[in-house]
Design an enzyme around this catalytic site. Structure first.
Site, PDB file in Angstrom:
ATOM      1  N   GLY A  11      59.841  36.568  41.225  1.00  0.00           N
ATOM      2  CA  GLY A  11      60.901  36.510  40.228  1.00  0.00           C
ATOM      3  C   GLY A  11      62.137  35.840  40.790  1.00  0.00           C
ATOM      4  O   GLY A  11      62.099  35.195  41.846  1.00  0.00           O
ATOM      5  N   ARG A  42      60.739  35.891  33.816  1.00  0.00           N
ATOM      6  CA  ARG A  42      60.390  34.967  32.722  1.00  0.00           C
ATOM      7  C   ARG A  42      60.675  35.575  31.353  1.00  0.00           C
ATOM      8  O   ARG A  42      60.938  34.861  30.383  1.00  0.00           O
ATOM      9  CB  ARG A  42      58.914  34.586  32.840  1.00  0.00           C
ATOM     10  CG  ARG A  42      58.450  33.541  31.843  1.00  0.00           C
ATOM     11  CD  ARG A  42      57.100  32.982  32.256  1.00  0.00           C
ATOM     12  NE  ARG A  42      56.044  33.980  32.250  1.00  0.00           N
ATOM     13  CZ  ARG A  42      55.276  34.247  31.180  1.00  0.00           C
ATOM     14  NH1 ARG A  42      55.473  33.605  30.046  1.00  0.00           N
ATOM     15  NH2 ARG A  42      54.323  35.144  31.255  1.00  0.00           N
ATOM     16  N   GLY A  46      68.473  38.234  28.021  1.00  0.00           N
ATOM     17  CA  GLY A  46      69.898  38.511  27.885  1.00  0.00           C
ATOM     18  C   GLY A  46      70.796  37.425  28.424  1.00  0.00           C
ATOM     19  O   GLY A  46      71.813  37.113  27.837  1.00  0.00           O
ATOM     20  N   GLU A 113      77.900  40.532  25.215  1.00  0.00           N
ATOM     21  CA  GLU A 113      76.817  41.485  25.029  1.00  0.00           C
ATOM     22  C   GLU A 113      77.337  42.899  25.227  1.00  0.00           C
ATOM     23  O   GLU A 113      78.493  43.112  25.604  1.00  0.00           O
ATOM     24  CB  GLU A 113      75.668  41.193  25.997  1.00  0.00           C
ATOM     25  CG  GLU A 113      74.986  39.855  25.715  1.00  0.00           C
ATOM     26  CD  GLU A 113      73.841  39.547  26.662  1.00  0.00           C
ATOM     27  OE1 GLU A 113      73.614  40.352  27.587  1.00  0.00           O
ATOM     28  OE2 GLU A 113      73.189  38.509  26.486  1.00  0.00           O
ATOM     29  N   HIS A 227      65.739  49.500  26.680  1.00  0.00           N
ATOM     30  CA  HIS A 227      66.449  48.520  25.853  1.00  0.00           C
ATOM     31  C   HIS A 227      66.405  48.992  24.401  1.00  0.00           C
ATOM     32  O   HIS A 227      65.341  49.342  23.888  1.00  0.00           O
ATOM     33  CB  HIS A 227      65.802  47.144  25.969  1.00  0.00           C
ATOM     34  CG  HIS A 227      66.694  46.036  25.505  1.00  0.00           C
ATOM     35  ND1 HIS A 227      67.004  45.840  24.171  1.00  0.00           N
ATOM     36  CD2 HIS A 227      67.362  45.073  26.191  1.00  0.00           C
ATOM     37  CE1 HIS A 227      67.818  44.804  24.069  1.00  0.00           C
ATOM     38  NE2 HIS A 227      68.050  44.328  25.285  1.00  0.00           N
ATOM     39  N   ARG A 267      74.210  49.835  26.954  1.00  0.00           N
ATOM     40  CA  ARG A 267      72.846  50.032  26.478  1.00  0.00           C
ATOM     41  C   ARG A 267      72.436  51.494  26.383  1.00  0.00           C
ATOM     42  O   ARG A 267      71.718  51.887  25.481  1.00  0.00           O
ATOM     43  CB  ARG A 267      71.859  49.294  27.389  1.00  0.00           C
ATOM     44  CG  ARG A 267      71.796  47.815  27.085  1.00  0.00           C
ATOM     45  CD  ARG A 267      70.810  47.112  27.981  1.00  0.00           C
ATOM     46  NE  ARG A 267      70.766  45.702  27.650  1.00  0.00           N
ATOM     47  CZ  ARG A 267      70.193  44.790  28.418  1.00  0.00           C
ATOM     48  NH1 ARG A 267      69.629  45.155  29.552  1.00  0.00           N
ATOM     49  NH2 ARG A 267      70.185  43.532  28.068  1.00  0.00           N
ATOM     50  N   HIS A 324      62.757  49.250  30.069  1.00  0.00           N
ATOM     51  CA  HIS A 324      63.226  47.888  30.326  1.00  0.00           C
ATOM     52  C   HIS A 324      63.557  47.597  31.788  1.00  0.00           C
ATOM     53  O   HIS A 324      63.095  46.607  32.344  1.00  0.00           O
ATOM     54  CB  HIS A 324      64.453  47.634  29.463  1.00  0.00           C
ATOM     55  CG  HIS A 324      64.955  46.225  29.484  1.00  0.00           C
ATOM     56  ND1 HIS A 324      64.165  45.137  29.184  1.00  0.00           N
ATOM     57  CD2 HIS A 324      66.190  45.718  29.770  1.00  0.00           C
ATOM     58  CE1 HIS A 324      64.870  44.017  29.269  1.00  0.00           C
ATOM     59  NE2 HIS A 324      66.105  44.351  29.645  1.00  0.00           N
ATOM     60  N   GLU A 348      65.095  43.995  41.293  1.00  0.00           N
ATOM     61  CA  GLU A 348      64.960  45.277  40.613  1.00  0.00           C
ATOM     62  C   GLU A 348      64.374  46.361  41.499  1.00  0.00           C
ATOM     63  O   GLU A 348      64.642  47.546  41.311  1.00  0.00           O
ATOM     64  CB  GLU A 348      64.100  45.122  39.354  1.00  0.00           C
ATOM     65  CG  GLU A 348      64.104  46.347  38.451  1.00  0.00           C
ATOM     66  CD  GLU A 348      63.376  46.130  37.137  1.00  0.00           C
ATOM     67  OE1 GLU A 348      63.183  47.108  36.398  1.00  0.00           O
ATOM     68  OE2 GLU A 348      62.981  44.972  36.847  1.00  0.00           O
ATOM     69  N   ARG A 359      72.305  50.065  33.959  1.00  0.00           N
ATOM     70  CA  ARG A 359      72.649  48.668  34.236  1.00  0.00           C
ATOM     71  C   ARG A 359      73.432  48.043  33.082  1.00  0.00           C
ATOM     72  O   ARG A 359      73.065  48.166  31.920  1.00  0.00           O
ATOM     73  CB  ARG A 359      71.349  47.874  34.451  1.00  0.00           C
ATOM     74  CG  ARG A 359      71.558  46.396  34.685  1.00  0.00           C
ATOM     75  CD  ARG A 359      70.226  45.718  34.909  1.00  0.00           C
ATOM     76  NE  ARG A 359      69.391  45.726  33.719  1.00  0.00           N
ATOM     77  CZ  ARG A 359      69.310  44.731  32.840  1.00  0.00           C
ATOM     78  NH1 ARG A 359      70.052  43.650  33.012  1.00  0.00           N
ATOM     79  NH2 ARG A 359      68.526  44.800  31.801  1.00  0.00           N
TER      80      ARG A 359
END
Length: 512
Positions: A11, A42, A46, A113, A227, A267, A324, A348, A359
């Site tokens: 990642g 991928r 956000g 956001e 999420h 969130r 999430h 992560e 987060r």
């Protein structure tokens, strides 16, 4: 494979380390479970949060927003590193070839956001940021690293005389021992612990699990972020309806069609409100009908919604919370070094202290880039062991930061019975029902039988069994930490303890 540095995971964090080390002349190997480009990165929609040089925003505001979202458990030193060094990492990514959305004038577009006080989020293709970041890094990786091994799952760390010397993997030809002077875990999260998740099937907590089994200290594993606006649809991983939609005016509506929460709250607030508002219904609604030029602004989302036969310009979109992002992980210092010399963790899978109990939106890609760069510099400089910085301070007895309290994890005895596939589904169902956004001691206790069955079905060394064993190890740790934390904070609500408690402003430390 014998290399100077072995990067496990492909990642944003892992490939950022690999590219930087290879450019510095280090012999680098990359191991990944699927192909080089099939990662959680991928799927990230956000964007990347960063305060660039021409913004009216400030890094102090970004820091304050991150601390607020983390509900009292962020390490302020780590967050300061994130927000101060993030802009340079974004500029480097653009130099590598990442193409972010721009206004007609050529200026980079910024979106707002949830939890952010300013519009500071960069996107690519409206909601295809992760894919663009991954594309740029994969292109930079191919041809620069010494060896790439795909379709290989991590089985165990090789720790000898207190230091990490390599890694055992399993691929199509069986088990192999890989030697390296330095191992960098960048294996991502553990969303596959849950029945409903935005994470790809590869996100089975492999790095976290092998660290737990090797006695590497981990923290904050109870804080799995959900999420709030995953599309309620049979597809898995769940299609994500980007937070940017709410930044552009989309409204959250309950079963009665009424707006029930501030859409730009952090969130955990939105997820909890959604969970509570849902009652006995399976989903709520995201009303994006007021967004102008939806197809032009969010072409990737438009295409995925069209595939699901949904038109966001005329109808509300069904949504439900989905697992999430794991806010905790392997404890590191501010250079990614773990408590075991020779072992680093980034992305992560790591607990840098940045996220705390929850987060802040769009900080994850940024965290991967910032701490990958720092880890690379530390590896090049020969810093094998940890320094007293960031989340590592409390472990090394250095003043400052969030205190830690040790946690004993009761080992759940395996129970034979179901096959691996059936046991995995049962574990995911049980975790979703008992260890989701809303938890209780009773609901957490009921999950234990599914963990026992999973451990019983994971006794071999097929890839399926290895993944299940890793999921069971992560579930065992999460259940122990969530049960011990007798308060509601960040990512979850404890029904018996509805409010946060000052006594619980601590990290729970697990180490064998």
């Amino acid at each position: 494979m014998t290399v100077d540095a072995l990067v496990v995971g492909s990642g944003v964090a892992g490939l950022s380390v690999a590219v930087r080390l290879a450019d510095a002349g280090v012999k680098v190997g990359v191991v990944t479970k699927a192909t080089l480009s099939e990662t959680t990165t991928r799927w990230a929609q956000g964007g990347v949060a960063a305060v660039l040089h021409d913004d009216e925003d400030s890094t102090d505001a970004h820091l304050a927003d991150t601390l607020r979202a983390g509900a009292g458990l962020c390490d302020a030193e780590a967050v300061r590193v994130l927000v101060d060094e993030g802009p340079a990492r974004v500029e480097e990514l653009i130099a590598l070839g990442a193409v972010f959305d721009r206004e007609a004038s050529g200026v980079l577009q910024r979106a707002r956001e949830g939890g952010h006080s300013h519009a500071r989020i960069l996107h690519a293709g409206g909601a295809a940021t992760g894919a663009e970041v991954e594309r740029a890094l994969v292109t930079a990786t191919v041809g620069t690293v010494s060896e790439i091994r795909e379709h290989a799952v991590a089985v165990a760390l090789h720790v000898e005389d207190g230091a990490c010397r390599g890694l055992a993997i399993h691929d199509s030809s069986g088990r192999h021992e890989l030697e390296a002077h330095t191992v960098v875990l960048a294996t991502g999260g553990a969303g596959q612990l849950f029945e409903v998740t935005t994470n790809p099937s590869e996100a089975t907590g492999d790095g976290l699990a092998i660290a737990l089994r090797a006695g590497v200290p981990v923290c904050d594993v109870e804080f799995m972020q959900f999420h709030p606006t995953a599309l309620h649809h049979p597809a898995m991983p769940r299609p994500l309806l980007s937070e940017a939609l709410r930044g552009h005016g989309a409204i959250l509506r309950n079963a009665a069609g009424e707006r029930f929460v501030d859409e730009l709250a952090p969130r955990h607030v939105v997820s909890m409100a959604a969970e509570m508002a849902s009652g006995d219904v399976s989903h709520l609604w995201l009303d994006a009908t007021g967004i102008e030029e939806f197809q032009a602004r969010f072409p990737t989302l438009w295409a995925s919604l069209a595939a699901a036969r949904l038109d966001p310009t005329t109808e509300w979109l069904p949504i439900a919370p989905a697992a999430h992002h794991l806010s905790g992980g392997i404890v590191t210092d501010l250079d990614g070094a773990t408590a075991v010399p020779g072992l680093f963790a980034v992305g992560e899978v790591a607990c840098t202290g940045v996220h705390g109990a929850n987060r802040l939106a769009s900080n994850s890609l940024l965290e991967g880039m910032v701490f990958a760069a720092r880890a690379t510099e530390a590896i090049e400089a020969g810093h094998a062991g940890p320094q007293g910085s960031g989340a590592m301070r409390a472990l090394l007895g250095v003043a400052g930061g969030i205190p830690v309290t040790p946690l004993e994890v009761e080992v759940i005895a395996p129970v034979a019975g179901a096959g691996p596939a059936e046991a995995r589904r049962a574990l995911q169902r049980a975790m979703t029902r008992g260890a989701g956004v809303v938890r209780s001691a009773d609901s957490l206790r009921k999950v234990r039988s599914a963990v026992a069955s999973a451990k019983g079905a994971a006794s071999g060394e097929t890839p399926e069994q290895i993944e299940l064993a890793n999921l069971a190890t992560c579930a065992e740790a999460l259940l122990a930490a969530a049960t011990a934390r007798e308060e509601s904070r960040g990512c979850h609500v404890r029904e018996e303890f509805a409010e946060p408690s000052p006594e619980w402003r601590v990290r729970q430390l697990i180490r064998a």
